[in-house]
Design an enzyme around this catalytic site. Structure first.
Site, PDB file in Angstrom:
ATOM      1  N   HIS A 246      10.431   4.251 -11.193  1.00 38.85           N
ATOM      2  CA  HIS A 246      10.857   3.036 -10.476  1.00 38.85           C
ATOM      3  C   HIS A 246      12.294   2.698 -10.913  1.00 38.85           C
ATOM      4  O   HIS A 246      12.602   2.659 -12.100  1.00 38.85           O
ATOM      5  CB  HIS A 246       9.892   1.888 -10.814  1.00 38.85           C
ATOM      6  CG  HIS A 246      10.059   0.693  -9.949  1.00 38.85           C
ATOM      7  ND1 HIS A 246       9.018   0.172  -9.188  1.00 38.85           N
ATOM      8  CD2 HIS A 246      11.127  -0.108  -9.700  1.00 38.85           C
ATOM      9  CE1 HIS A 246       9.457  -0.905  -8.534  1.00 38.85           C
ATOM     10  NE2 HIS A 246      10.734  -1.078  -8.836  1.00 38.85           N
TER      11      HIS A 246
ATOM     12  N   CYS B 165       3.849  -5.985 -17.560  1.00 43.13           N
ATOM     13  CA  CYS B 165       5.126  -5.721 -18.230  1.00 43.13           C
ATOM     14  C   CYS B 165       5.267  -6.551 -19.491  1.00 43.13           C
ATOM     15  O   CYS B 165       4.552  -7.521 -19.710  1.00 43.13           O
ATOM     16  CB  CYS B 165       6.285  -6.070 -17.295  1.00 43.13           C
ATOM     17  SG  CYS B 165       6.416  -5.005 -15.859  1.00 43.13           S
TER      18      CYS B 165
ATOM     19  N   HIS C  97      15.483   1.480 -12.322  1.00 40.70           N
ATOM     20  CA  HIS C  97      15.762   0.475 -13.359  1.00 40.70           C
ATOM     21  C   HIS C  97      16.947   0.918 -14.197  1.00 40.70           C
ATOM     22  O   HIS C  97      17.331   2.096 -14.184  1.00 40.70           O
ATOM     23  CB  HIS C  97      14.545   0.285 -14.273  1.00 40.70           C
ATOM     24  CG  HIS C  97      14.257   1.463 -15.157  1.00 40.70           C
ATOM     25  ND1 HIS C  97      13.721   2.650 -14.668  1.00 40.70           N
ATOM     26  CD2 HIS C  97      14.455   1.664 -16.482  1.00 40.70           C
ATOM     27  CE1 HIS C  97      13.592   3.516 -15.671  1.00 40.70           C
ATOM     28  NE2 HIS C  97      14.031   2.943 -16.771  1.00 40.70           N
TER      29      HIS C  97
ATOM     30  N   HIS D 267      43.762  -5.101 -15.593  1.00 36.50           N
ATOM     31  CA  HIS D 267      43.426  -4.919 -17.005  1.00 36.50           C
ATOM     32  C   HIS D 267      42.322  -5.895 -17.422  1.00 36.50           C
ATOM     33  O   HIS D 267      42.422  -7.097 -17.199  1.00 36.50           O
ATOM     34  CB  HIS D 267      44.675  -5.140 -17.859  1.00 36.50           C
ATOM     35  CG  HIS D 267      44.431  -4.852 -19.308  1.00 36.50           C
ATOM     36  ND1 HIS D 267      44.264  -3.578 -19.783  1.00 36.50           N
ATOM     37  CD2 HIS D 267      44.290  -5.676 -20.378  1.00 36.50           C
ATOM     38  CE1 HIS D 267      44.048  -3.618 -21.088  1.00 36.50           C
ATOM     39  NE2 HIS D 267      44.055  -4.886 -21.482  1.00 36.50           N
TER      40      HIS D 267
ATOM     41  N   SER E 278      11.835   7.568 -18.196  1.00 36.34           N
ATOM     42  CA  SER E 278      10.392   7.727 -18.356  1.00 36.34           C
ATOM     43  C   SER E 278       9.635   7.031 -17.222  1.00 36.34           C
ATOM     44  O   SER E 278       8.449   7.275 -17.025  1.00 36.34           O
ATOM     45  CB  SER E 278       9.947   7.183 -19.715  1.00 36.34           C
ATOM     46  OG  SER E 278      10.386   5.864 -19.882  1.00 36.34           O
TER      47      SER E 278
END
Lengths: 341, 341
Positions: B173, B57, B175, B244, B170
């Site tokens: 998994h 990654c 995410h 709020h 794409s």
């Protein structure tokens, strides 16, 4: 189902300011709604848009040539499943949630939703027609817009074409659509504001000023085709009239024929270069009622979007788009596509 | 290819006022662009988001728990193909078409584009996690937003999730993504203007006022889930904090756990009722820098959109949407879905 015969409505909320057309008549029962699965588009033998099947369609508005029988070339008909209803009164409805007076708006779903069948023959796509044939389709848009513009409550008329199932076409027979709505859509207002701002700063119309060679694809006598400077989608194309003109339906026969040739060329180019992609095109005209000053800075154009990428969470959430292809690169590629004559 | 190492840019034109991010580094060569064909999403054995594949990654920003090794539950990493670059200076670039000074704008493509891996295991979807697990993902969003908000040039931070290939994912998994941008996106400006207008007319926040029973799906201690009055898409859901609050990242651990439970319930309901559709969710927060008066009328919410219909020429052209399911019908269906515990 809660409301089987419910009329369409047009709603706007006080948070997003988006107008949404609700057309329950087009829906399956809400409890039957499932994720779409890929289905084949209808086949020739059961296509109501084909010549000989005219009786299976919603009522015809006109045909081209006007006095033709089975030798028609174009038919303009009502949409069998219209998103809006021509039979409603154009009125502001009461807020259906009176316990929460939160600025929401509801209009009746008054409007027109027509279909232009571009050819009597199933396998013939718009870009297979001659330039004259495409020009005749453009003149059919013009004629129908002139009819719809007579309705005082109609504020805007959108011509669009969906080609291919994933671009939203539910029928594979070549056709386009015309919707006439009793509101000025948000994107039209934004465009008008943006063009007004430019005019106030420069005294010029922003679309008359577009002359970048880097972005030019092709040109004809009365039109240019470009990839816009901030193209939202890869290989997006704009066809722009050279002469200043606010409304598409001001087009005459000579210019319609010229536009027919350039539109055919652009559609052939994306088909050849991009592997016959699904696409949409939209004619961006101006609201029907304009002041003299608005006439100075509004300029219609035709936008073609090949469907090559997926609009996802970032785009839906922000209204910003991610385009992986720089417009000058896309323009160069499209400029150089060789189209066999 | 015209510009192989071209930096991303953010452009706005003077016609549509849309901001577009150009990220050529994400593109195939423009001349190779073809219509998408359906491809299977990547399989487990080659998934870089799975535990054990961390080295495949882009760099990690943090993990949960902070000191974990192979027992991490959530990782926040850089996107390997970011739409924006954290290494650029946030500057206004020169107009690259000086021969046409037509009000176009170009910013450098400065910004952040991160990924939140929601589970170490490939088959586990967000809605398979416990309420605590979903709450931890929400707290990871909060922590990353607090880091990104330290950058003075960042104006807005969008958290979003794409689930399923046709919703733009794409990677299969589970995410979500966080993009931090140096502009206030157009849809955020429109929302702010709309909420301001309501506040000026009523003295109240439009989202604090939403209390319609017809549109309510479920509620928790700190949140309600509804189908919005002018839902843009069929079965669109908003999860709104009862109290709020302008900024999502004000959420505390107790409220994150509570939101985790309600978000899980909503995702389970659409999965059960709508046949596990692709979906997007977006957290609509406020721009980072707000005046005191803006703090009174801005209120964050989470929007879930199951992908059931096709956005086509009419929607692209006008910004008006056609929704075949009335919100009160959708709310009734979703209210009644039984979710096995």
């Amino acid at each position: 189902m809660a409301s089987p015969a419910r009329n369409p409505e047009i709603r706007k909320d006080a948070v997003t300011s988006r107008w949404v057309i609700f057309s329950p008549a087009r829906a399956r029962r809400p409890s039957d709604f499932k994720a779409k699965t890929s289905t084949n588009s209808n086949q020739n033998q059961e296509c109501p848009f084909c010549v000989g099947h005219e009786h299976e369609c919603a009522p015809e508005i006109f045909r081209v040539p006007p006095d033709s029988t089975s030798d028609w070339t174009i038919r303009v008909i009502e949409n069998l499943y219209p998103a809006l209803s021509r039979d409603l009164e154009p009125t502001l409805l009461q807020n259906p949630n009176p316990e929460s007076d939160c600025g929401d708006l509801v209009l009746s779903g008054f409007g027109f939703h027509d279909v232009v069948i571009e050819s009597p023959f199933h396998p013939v796509h718009l870009y297979d027609l001659s330039a004259e044939g495409v020009g005749d389709v453009i003149l059919a848009y013009k004629k129908r817009i002139e009819q719809l513009a007579l309705h005082q409550s109609i504020k805007y008329i959108q011509v669009f074409k969906n080609h291919g199932a994933s671009a939203g076409a539910s029928m594979s027979h070549s056709h386009s659509q015309i919707m006439a709505v009793p509101i000025i859509p948000p994107m039209v207002s934004t465009r008008l504001n943006s063009m007004k701002e430019y005019f106030e700063q420069t005294g010029k119309c922003s679309l008359c000023e577009i002359r970048s060679k880097d972005l030019l694809i092709d040109e004809s006598t009365h039109f240019i085709s470009i990839v816009p400077f901030a193209a939202t989608f890869p290989f997006e194309i704009w066809i722009i009239p050279r002469d200043h003109s606010s409304h598409f339906h001001e087009i005459d026969s000579e210019k319609a024929l010229d536009l027919g040739g350039l539109l055919k060329l652009m559609l052939r180019k994306i088909s050849l270069q991009l592997n016959n992609p699904p696409f949409n095109f939209m004619i961006h005209t101006s609201p029907l009622q304009l002041s003299n000053s608005q006439l100075s800075y509004t300029h219609w154009y035709l936008q073609i979007i090949p469907q090559l990428t997926t609009v996802a969470g970032f785009e839906i959430g922000t209204g910003c788009y991610i385009n992986p292809v720089l417009p000058e690169d896309a323009a160069k590629v499209l400029r150089e596509v060789k189209v066999p004559m």
